[in-house]
Design a protein around this motif. Structure first.
Motif, PDB file in Angstrom:
ATOM      1  N   MET A   1       0.825  -1.204   0.000  1.00  9.85           N
ATOM      2  CA  MET A   1       0.000   0.000   0.000  1.00  9.85           C
ATOM      3  C   MET A   1       0.860   1.255   0.000  1.00  9.85           C
ATOM      4  O   MET A   1       0.524   2.251  -0.648  1.00  9.85           O
TER       5      MET A   1
ATOM      6  N   TYR B   1      -0.156   2.857  -3.441  1.00 10.79           N
ATOM      7  CA  TYR B   1      -1.279   3.764  -3.163  1.00 10.79           C
ATOM      8  C   TYR B   1      -0.851   5.055  -2.479  1.00 10.79           C
ATOM      9  O   TYR B   1      -1.003   6.149  -3.030  1.00 10.79           O
TER      10      TYR B   1
ATOM     11  N   SER C   1      -4.066  -2.789  -3.406  1.00 10.95           N
ATOM     12  CA  SER C   1      -3.314  -1.534  -3.467  1.00 10.95           C
ATOM     13  C   SER C   1      -3.438  -0.865  -4.839  1.00 10.95           C
ATOM     14  O   SER C   1      -3.608   0.357  -4.934  1.00 10.95           O
ATOM     15  N   LYS C   2      -3.358  -1.652  -5.911  1.00  5.75           N
ATOM     16  CA  LYS C   2      -3.484  -1.072  -7.246  1.00  5.75           C
ATOM     17  C   LYS C   2      -4.909  -0.571  -7.502  1.00  5.75           C
ATOM     18  O   LYS C   2      -5.109   0.485  -8.124  1.00  5.75           O
TER      19      LYS C   2
ATOM     20  N   ALA D   1      -6.913   0.494  -5.223  1.00  4.62           N
ATOM     21  CA  ALA D   1      -7.111   1.683  -4.387  1.00  4.62           C
ATOM     22  C   ALA D   1      -6.696   2.942  -5.133  1.00  4.62           C
ATOM     23  O   ALA D   1      -7.442   3.933  -5.171  1.00  4.62           O
ATOM     24  N   PHE D   2      -5.508   2.938  -5.742  1.00  3.65           N
ATOM     25  CA  PHE D   2      -5.072   4.153  -6.437  1.00  3.65           C
ATOM     26  C   PHE D   2      -5.868   4.372  -7.718  1.00  3.65           C
ATOM     27  O   PHE D   2      -6.175   5.511  -8.081  1.00  3.65           O
TER      28      PHE D   2
ATOM     29  N   TRP E   1      -8.988   5.985  -6.605  1.00  6.18           N
ATOM     30  CA  TRP E   1      -8.689   7.356  -6.174  1.00  6.18           C
ATOM     31  C   TRP E   1      -8.582   8.297  -7.377  1.00  6.18           C
ATOM     32  O   TRP E   1      -9.181   9.383  -7.393  1.00  6.18           O
TER      33      TRP E   1
END
Length: 286
Positions: free
Chosen positions: A135, A139, A182-183, A185-186, A189
């Motif tokens: 993360m 992220y 994690s991928k 999440a960004f 975002w």
């Protein structure tokens, strides 16, 4: 050269790039590339070599980037090497302080640095750091960078490119929880922020990639002989997006995977745990 076999040629259609258009778009601009010491980041830096762009190369391996700087500056681009581990807050803060002192600021950010991990959950029970490290790089680091750089990008009508993964658009699969979370999440975002960014004249591009022939896939033996994109090809896709302002790139066949993720979600939720149990029993009996 992409050096594709027949299957790869069918899966990864060429993306013709007009270098004169790319050069016109990036000449004189400052381009930040994270994860620049190898793979996609390295090939992208060399794609810009014959422009007058100022390349800010960021990665942990300074020796590799200094070697790149020597080669690239034989052409017309200018290179600044900034050795940093973006999982380290101190390194990120030093990078941001440097970027804010640049005359003219930053025009283009290519968020390419990433950490991949393939590990069953039961092997991570006492390895919480598997998730915090992933993360941190995939992220928190790009979010921290962009939150600080948005005013500079707005001033320059800049462009953000996120080098993402097709997994962010597909049904999650076992053993990849840390990486996919994690991928995704960004990706979420940036997609959420995108309307706000565009209202401030900042362009965004999300590049959804399958396997790419980079050092990241080497630890996973099953991937070494699997069809994979050339990092040169990916660099060309990014270059094309910079002058075409293309918002999304994804392989032509990904739509079928997305449909399958919806249609077969329930059956897979039933079948996959049984397959994993069978695999574990076979491993235990071996």
């Amino acid at each position: 050269m992409h050096n594709y076999n027949v299957l790869e040629s069918a899966l990864f259609f060429p993306s013709p790039i007009r270098f004169e258009k790319l050069k016109k778009q990036v000449d004189g601009k400052t381009i930040l590339i994270t994860g620049a010491s190898s793979g996609i980041g390295k090939e992208l830096a060399f794609l810009f070599a014959q422009t007058t762009a100022h390349l800010i190369l960021v990665a942990r391996r300074g020796d590799l980037m200094h070697a790149m700087k020597t080669e690239i500056e034989k052409s017309s681009a200018k290179v600044t090497v900034f050795q940093a581990d973006l999982r380290n807050d101190e390194d990120v803060n030093e990078l941001l302080a440097f970027l804010h002192l640049l005359e003219g600021g930053v025009d283009i950010v290519v968020s390419n640095a990433g950490l991949s991990i393939n590990r069953p959950i039961v092997q991570s029970l006492d390895r919480y750091h598997d998730f915090t490290r992933t993360m941190a790089l995939n992220y928190f680091a790009p979010v921290q960078l962009l939150l600080s750089l948005i005013p500079l990008l707005e001033q320059n009508k800049g462009h953000i490119v996120n080098v993402s993964t097709i997994n962010a658009l597909l049904l999650p699969v076992p053993y990849w929880a840390a990486y996919q979370a994690s991928k995704t999440a960004f990706d979420t975002w940036l997609r959420s922020a995108e309307p706000e960014l565009r209202s401030r004249n900042i362009s965004t591009t999300s590049i959804y990639l399958p396997l790419v022939k980079t050092p990241m896939i080497e630890p996973t033996k099953a991937y070494r002989n699997s069809p994979a994109m050339s990092p040169v090809h990916v660099a060309e896709i990014i270059g094309h997006a910079l002058y075409s302002k293309r918002q999304i790139y994804k392989p032509w066949w990904l739509i079928f995977g997305q449909w399958a993720s919806l249609i077969f979600r329930a059956p897979l939720a039933f079948i996959v745990p049984k397959l994993l149990s069978k695999k574990e029993r076979a491993r235990g009996n071996a």
